[in-house]
Design a protein around this motif. Structure first.
Motif: not given
Length: 318
Positions: A124-132, A143-150, A255-260
């Motif tokens: 039942r355990t799914l590992g995951g990560l929110a990227v960019r 809420i304020e969010a930015k990026g492709p949110a993969q 380095s190339q991602f939006d300044a956050i």
């Protein structure tokens, strides 16, 4: 599908809003003023590709346990701070065990999935990560969010064969405009993300600088890269091999991602506990297990533990 989001902060609320727009049912678990605002005024999410404002189903964890069964939901998305995982599992373990609902962790660090699996089992355990993605509560219910949110996800600790159920879940998330891919080695992916988290989160909290400012600075950029290298060494304790190419790729990405503002910087500004133990602490402990040095990570973590802040200069008066 029916989704339950535990820890409905910046990232959890963004994904929840996407799922609601796609026609799914979503319950948000939060607390304090943020919960009260969602219950009374609804949820607002601002993103470069989405503007969301609507009433939502939001409640406390106590209300959820009292009024709902775990089996009421098809997926639990866990977006709590890593330091809260053990306490949440201790509180909700009996509630979780009365169902087969999978739990998808979208948290920082590499130690959450083992804790979840100990409570509900690996199946039942799914590992995951929110990227960019950068996401923060800028006001209660807002809420304020930015990026492709993969999203990258996989069964813990890895998939040995094709997994139709997981692929179907990925299709559902992709259809909700949450770019998602399934990996057969989620442990490797979690460590790869920790390269970035350990590289910029502690330094950002220490200096008050955003990610772009850190990586663009000649001296601080070298420190970011060195802390990423120390993370790669630490990963070997978990039998994960992160190559120099992995380090270069992740350094180029941040380095190339939006300044956050990193989540750790936001937490420090708001006087909240930092995820030090789950990010830099995870690196230091594993380097120590291998008798390998991690001087940059150790220094930055210690300075944050001492809570050293810049002192404003005041001119001398006669």
């Amino acid at each position: 599908m029916k989704f339950l989001i535990i820890g409905a902060g910046g990232i959890g609320c963004y994904y929840g809003a996407r799922l609601l727009e796609a026609g799914h049912a979503v319950t948000f678990i939060a607390r304090g003023a943020h919960l009260e605002a969602m219950q009374q005024q609804g949820l607002t999410v601002e993103h470069e590709a989405m503007q969301f404002n609507a009433a939502v189903d939001a409640m406390s964890m106590d209300t959820l346990i009292a009024q709902h069964s775990c089996a009421d939901y098809d997926l639990i998305m866990l977006a709590l701070k890593s330091g809260a995982t053990a306490g949440w599992l201790a509180e909700c373990g009996p509630w979780l065990k009365h169902a087969d609902t999978p739990v998808l962790s979208l948290q920082n660090g590499v130690d959450n999935e083992p804790l979840i699996a100990e409570t509900i089992g690996q199946t039942r355990t799914l590992g995951g990560l929110a990227v960019r993605i950068g996401g923060h509560i800028i006001a209660p219910g807002h809420i304020e969010a930015k990026g492709p949110a993969q999203v990258v996800m996989g069964r813990w600790p890895r998939i040995a064969a094709p997994d139709p159920a997981l692929e179907q879940l990925a299709e559902t998330l992709n259809a909700a405009q949450i770019p998602t891919r399934v990996t057969d080695n989620i442990r490797y992916e979690l460590w790869k993300k920790l390269l970035i988290n350990n590289g910029v989160n502690p330094l950002s909290a220490l200096t008050g600088l955003d990610t772009r400012s850190l990586t663009a600075d000649p001296a601080l950029g070298k420190a970011v890269y060195a802390m990423m290298q120390e993370t790669a060494v630490a990963a070997r304790a978990d039998e994960v091999e992160l190559t120099p190419a992995d380090v270069d790729e992740m350094f180029a990405l941040i380095s190339q991602f939006d300044a956050i503002k990193t989540s750790m910087l936001v937490d420090r500004e708001k006087g909240r506990p930092l995820e030090l133990d789950d990010i830099s602490g995870a690196v230091i402990r594993r380097c120590q297990q291998q008798d390998e040095p991690a001087p940059n990570t150790e220094l930055v973590q210690r300075l944050l533990q001492l809570d050293i802040r810049p002192v404003q200069w005041q001119p001398l008066t006669a």
